[in-house]
Design a protein around this motif. Structure first.
Motif, PDB file in Angstrom:
ATOM      1  N   ILE A 274       8.303  12.059   7.046  1.00 26.25           N
ATOM      2  CA  ILE A 274       8.800  10.754   7.492  1.00 26.25           C
ATOM      3  C   ILE A 274       7.840   9.707   6.950  1.00 26.25           C
ATOM      4  O   ILE A 274       6.617   9.845   7.078  1.00 26.25           O
ATOM      5  CB  ILE A 274       8.820  10.629   9.034  1.00 26.25           C
ATOM      6  CG1 ILE A 274       9.402  11.868   9.699  1.00 26.25           C
ATOM      7  CG2 ILE A 274       9.565   9.355   9.455  1.00 26.25           C
ATOM      8  CD1 ILE A 274      10.860  12.073   9.532  1.00 26.25           C
ATOM      9  N   GLU A 275       8.385   8.704   6.323  1.00 24.91           N
ATOM     10  CA  GLU A 275       7.554   7.616   5.824  1.00 24.91           C
ATOM     11  C   GLU A 275       7.993   6.319   6.492  1.00 24.91           C
ATOM     12  O   GLU A 275       9.164   5.947   6.427  1.00 24.91           O
ATOM     13  CB  GLU A 275       7.692   7.489   4.305  1.00 24.91           C
ATOM     14  CG  GLU A 275       6.818   6.375   3.743  1.00 24.91           C
ATOM     15  CD  GLU A 275       7.028   6.169   2.246  1.00 24.91           C
ATOM     16  OE1 GLU A 275       6.030   6.181   1.520  1.00 24.91           O
ATOM     17  OE2 GLU A 275       8.186   6.026   1.818  1.00 24.91           O
ATOM     18  N   TRP A 276       7.037   5.667   7.147  1.00 23.60           N
ATOM     19  CA  TRP A 276       7.315   4.372   7.767  1.00 23.60           C
ATOM     20  C   TRP A 276       6.842   3.274   6.825  1.00 23.60           C
ATOM     21  O   TRP A 276       5.703   3.303   6.349  1.00 23.60           O
ATOM     22  CB  TRP A 276       6.584   4.246   9.098  1.00 23.60           C
ATOM     23  CG  TRP A 276       7.157   5.113  10.192  1.00 23.60           C
ATOM     24  CD1 TRP A 276       8.129   4.771  11.081  1.00 23.60           C
ATOM     25  CD2 TRP A 276       6.780   6.463  10.524  1.00 23.60           C
ATOM     26  NE1 TRP A 276       8.373   5.830  11.935  1.00 23.60           N
ATOM     27  CE2 TRP A 276       7.571   6.865  11.617  1.00 23.60           C
ATOM     28  CE3 TRP A 276       5.842   7.368   9.973  1.00 23.60           C
ATOM     29  CZ2 TRP A 276       7.445   8.134  12.191  1.00 23.60           C
ATOM     30  CZ3 TRP A 276       5.735   8.627  10.536  1.00 23.60           C
ATOM     31  CH2 TRP A 276       6.529   9.002  11.637  1.00 23.60           C
ATOM     32  N   VAL A 277       7.704   2.306   6.572  1.00 20.42           N
ATOM     33  CA  VAL A 277       7.373   1.169   5.724  1.00 20.42           C
ATOM     34  C   VAL A 277       7.401  -0.075   6.605  1.00 20.42           C
ATOM     35  O   VAL A 277       8.458  -0.459   7.110  1.00 20.42           O
ATOM     36  CB  VAL A 277       8.395   1.040   4.568  1.00 20.42           C
ATOM     37  CG1 VAL A 277       8.067  -0.177   3.705  1.00 20.42           C
ATOM     38  CG2 VAL A 277       8.399   2.313   3.721  1.00 20.42           C
ATOM     39  N   ASN A 278       6.239  -0.640   6.802  1.00 26.07           N
ATOM     40  CA  ASN A 278       6.107  -1.766   7.724  1.00 26.07           C
ATOM     41  C   ASN A 278       6.215  -3.092   6.971  1.00 26.07           C
ATOM     42  O   ASN A 278       5.314  -3.462   6.219  1.00 26.07           O
ATOM     43  CB  ASN A 278       4.749  -1.659   8.446  1.00 26.07           C
ATOM     44  CG  ASN A 278       4.587  -2.692   9.529  1.00 26.07           C
ATOM     45  OD1 ASN A 278       5.455  -3.533   9.724  1.00 26.07           O
ATOM     46  ND2 ASN A 278       3.467  -2.626  10.226  1.00 26.07           N
ATOM     47  N   ASN A 279       7.288  -3.804   7.194  1.00 24.39           N
ATOM     48  CA  ASN A 279       7.469  -5.106   6.545  1.00 24.39           C
ATOM     49  C   ASN A 279       6.937  -6.254   7.394  1.00 24.39           C
ATOM     50  O   ASN A 279       6.984  -7.412   6.972  1.00 24.39           O
ATOM     51  CB  ASN A 279       8.958  -5.349   6.246  1.00 24.39           C
ATOM     52  CG  ASN A 279       9.457  -4.466   5.113  1.00 24.39           C
ATOM     53  OD1 ASN A 279       8.681  -4.046   4.252  1.00 24.39           O
ATOM     54  ND2 ASN A 279      10.740  -4.158   5.110  1.00 24.39           N
ATOM     55  N   ASP A 280       6.480  -5.934   8.591  1.00 23.59           N
ATOM     56  CA  ASP A 280       5.971  -6.968   9.488  1.00 23.59           C
ATOM     57  C   ASP A 280       4.515  -7.310   9.158  1.00 23.59           C
ATOM     58  O   ASP A 280       3.827  -6.556   8.462  1.00 23.59           O
ATOM     59  CB  ASP A 280       6.064  -6.502  10.951  1.00 23.59           C
ATOM     60  CG  ASP A 280       7.505  -6.488  11.459  1.00 23.59           C
ATOM     61  OD1 ASP A 280       8.387  -7.044  10.772  1.00 23.59           O
ATOM     62  OD2 ASP A 280       7.734  -5.907  12.533  1.00 23.59           O
ATOM     63  N   ILE A 281       4.074  -8.439   9.703  1.00 23.68           N
ATOM     64  CA  ILE A 281       2.667  -8.813   9.511  1.00 23.68           C
ATOM     65  C   ILE A 281       1.824  -8.363  10.707  1.00 23.68           C
ATOM     66  O   ILE A 281       0.718  -8.829  10.916  1.00 23.68           O
ATOM     67  CB  ILE A 281       2.529 -10.347   9.292  1.00 23.68           C
ATOM     68  CG1 ILE A 281       3.219 -11.116  10.413  1.00 23.68           C
ATOM     69  CG2 ILE A 281       3.101 -10.756   7.942  1.00 23.68           C
ATOM     70  CD1 ILE A 281       2.873 -12.598  10.435  1.00 23.68           C
ATOM     71  N   LEU A 282       2.372  -7.437  11.485  1.00 28.11           N
ATOM     72  CA  LEU A 282       1.683  -6.856  12.638  1.00 28.11           C
ATOM     73  C   LEU A 282       1.482  -5.372  12.412  1.00 28.11           C
ATOM     74  O   LEU A 282       2.302  -4.722  11.760  1.00 28.11           O
ATOM     75  CB  LEU A 282       2.530  -7.032  13.910  1.00 28.11           C
ATOM     76  CG  LEU A 282       2.883  -8.457  14.334  1.00 28.11           C
ATOM     77  CD1 LEU A 282       4.047  -8.431  15.307  1.00 28.11           C
ATOM     78  CD2 LEU A 282       1.666  -9.115  14.974  1.00 28.11           C
ATOM     79  N   VAL A 283       0.417  -4.845  12.972  1.00 25.14           N
ATOM     80  CA  VAL A 283       0.217  -3.389  12.947  1.00 25.14           C
ATOM     81  C   VAL A 283       1.165  -2.754  13.964  1.00 25.14           C
ATOM     82  O   VAL A 283       1.344  -3.279  15.060  1.00 25.14           O
ATOM     83  CB  VAL A 283      -1.240  -3.042  13.320  1.00 25.14           C
ATOM     84  CG1 VAL A 283      -1.437  -1.529  13.356  1.00 25.14           C
ATOM     85  CG2 VAL A 283      -2.214  -3.677  12.357  1.00 25.14           C
ATOM     86  N   HIS A 284       1.786  -1.654  13.585  1.00 27.03           N
ATOM     87  CA  HIS A 284       2.631  -0.904  14.514  1.00 27.03           C
ATOM     88  C   HIS A 284       2.165   0.550  14.530  1.00 27.03           C
ATOM     89  O   HIS A 284       1.379   0.978  13.665  1.00 27.03           O
ATOM     90  CB  HIS A 284       4.096  -0.958  14.084  1.00 27.03           C
ATOM     91  CG  HIS A 284       4.703  -2.321  14.133  1.00 27.03           C
ATOM     92  ND1 HIS A 284       4.872  -3.031  15.296  1.00 27.03           N
ATOM     93  CD2 HIS A 284       5.190  -3.114  13.144  1.00 27.03           C
ATOM     94  CE1 HIS A 284       5.444  -4.203  15.022  1.00 27.03           C
ATOM     95  NE2 HIS A 284       5.633  -4.282  13.717  1.00 27.03           N
TER      96      HIS A 284
END
Ligand code: CU
Length: 106
Positions: free
Chosen positions: A49-59
């Motif tokens: 599973i690869e998560w791609v974070n487009n937000d400017i926040l850490v998740h």
């Protein structure tokens, strides 16, 4: 004639093996505006599973009592699927961000 026959036989064997071994895949979950998209995915043991974070926040992708993956702002993180079953994950910092992985047995 004879050489041709062997070539066909060998090709057939190789195709047969390939079909038996399910190919490991990478399944992408995008994070956009504090949401996992898609929120529900299906995977098989051995997939990543690869998560791609487009937000400017850490998740995070956090499983209660289980694993946790930190997904940096504007970054990616991944984890191999090692177990069959269904897991629910959420973001530790934004608990209303939720996702689910349904993992088929190998
Ligand atoms: Cu978050």
């Amino acid at each position: 004639m004879r050489a041709g026959f062997y070539l066909v036989a060998i090709t057939g064997l190789m195709l047969g093996n390939g079909a038996m071994l399910a190919e490991a895949r990478t399944i992408r979950v995008t994070i956009d505006k504090m949401a996992f998209v898609p929120a529900e995915i299906e995977a098989q043991v051995g997939d990543t599973i690869e998560w791609v974070n487009n937000d400017i926040l850490v998740h995070t992708a956090t499983v209660k009592g289980g694993w946790e993956v930190m997904i940096p702002a504007k970054g990616t993180a991944s984890r191999a699927v090692v177990e069959a079953g269904q897991v629910d994950f959420y973001c530790r910092f934004h608990p209303n961000m939720k996702g689910r992985i349904s993992v088929a047995a190998p």
